[in-house]
Design a protein around this motif. Structure first.
Motif, PDB file in Angstrom:
ATOM      1  N   TYR A 122     -20.635  -3.988 -24.323  1.00  0.00           N
ATOM      2  CA  TYR A 122     -19.532  -3.637 -23.433  1.00  0.00           C
ATOM      3  C   TYR A 122     -18.993  -4.922 -22.804  1.00  0.00           C
ATOM      4  O   TYR A 122     -19.571  -5.999 -22.992  1.00  0.00           O
ATOM      5  N   ARG A 123     -17.888  -4.813 -22.098  1.00  0.00           N
ATOM      6  CA  ARG A 123     -17.290  -5.980 -21.458  1.00  0.00           C
ATOM      7  C   ARG A 123     -17.274  -5.819 -19.940  1.00  0.00           C
ATOM      8  O   ARG A 123     -17.027  -4.740 -19.428  1.00  0.00           O
ATOM      9  N   VAL A 124     -17.527  -6.934 -19.260  1.00  0.00           N
ATOM     10  CA  VAL A 124     -17.424  -7.009 -17.806  1.00  0.00           C
ATOM     11  C   VAL A 124     -16.600  -8.252 -17.504  1.00  0.00           C
ATOM     12  O   VAL A 124     -16.985  -9.360 -17.885  1.00  0.00           O
ATOM     13  N   ASN A 125     -15.460  -8.050 -16.872  1.00  0.00           N
ATOM     14  CA  ASN A 125     -14.555  -9.157 -16.562  1.00  0.00           C
ATOM     15  C   ASN A 125     -14.231  -9.992 -17.799  1.00  0.00           C
ATOM     16  O   ASN A 125     -14.199 -11.218 -17.745  1.00  0.00           O
ATOM     17  N   GLY A 126     -14.022  -9.333 -18.928  1.00  0.00           N
ATOM     18  CA  GLY A 126     -13.635 -10.012 -20.156  1.00  0.00           C
ATOM     19  C   GLY A 126     -14.785 -10.632 -20.931  1.00  0.00           C
ATOM     20  O   GLY A 126     -14.574 -11.180 -22.000  1.00  0.00           O
ATOM     21  N   LYS A 127     -16.009 -10.574 -20.416  1.00  0.00           N
ATOM     22  CA  LYS A 127     -17.158 -11.155 -21.113  1.00  0.00           C
ATOM     23  C   LYS A 127     -18.000 -10.045 -21.743  1.00  0.00           C
ATOM     24  O   LYS A 127     -18.199  -8.997 -21.153  1.00  0.00           O
ATOM     25  N   VAL A 128     -18.492 -10.313 -22.953  1.00  0.00           N
ATOM     26  CA  VAL A 128     -19.301  -9.332 -23.670  1.00  0.00           C
ATOM     27  C   VAL A 128     -20.717  -9.320 -23.085  1.00  0.00           C
ATOM     28  O   VAL A 128     -21.336 -10.359 -22.893  1.00  0.00           O
TER      29      VAL A 128
END
Length: 80
Positions: A41-47
């Motif tokens: 998943y992504r959080v603030n554009g990071k995987v």
């Protein structure tokens, strides 16, 4: 129909989990394969990834079958 998946006691509606094979190699020789259940998943554009280690097995199906049995045994023997 929406799937619900669980990793580390967190539940995710519509989540996709895949099985990753990791080859065990030492000094250039392959000793076996272990499997992991992975949710990306992504959080603030990071995987990011949540990983559950399924252990060393000969096939992904055997890893999932063994994991299911282990979960059932834990549920059965867990202190109430």
């Amino acid at each position: 129909m929406s799937a619900v998946c669980s990793i580390n006691n967190k539940y995710y509606a519509g989540a996709t989990i895949y099985i990753r094979a990791v080859n065990i190699e030492r000094d250039g020789e392959q000793y076996g394969t272990y499997y992991q259940a992975v949710r990306s998943y992504r959080v603030n554009g990071k995987v990011k990834q949540d990983v559950v280690h399924l252990g060393q097995h000969s096939t992904p199906d055997k890893a999932l079958t063994a994991w299911e049995r282990e979960i059932e045994e834990l549920a059965r023997t867990r202190p109430k």
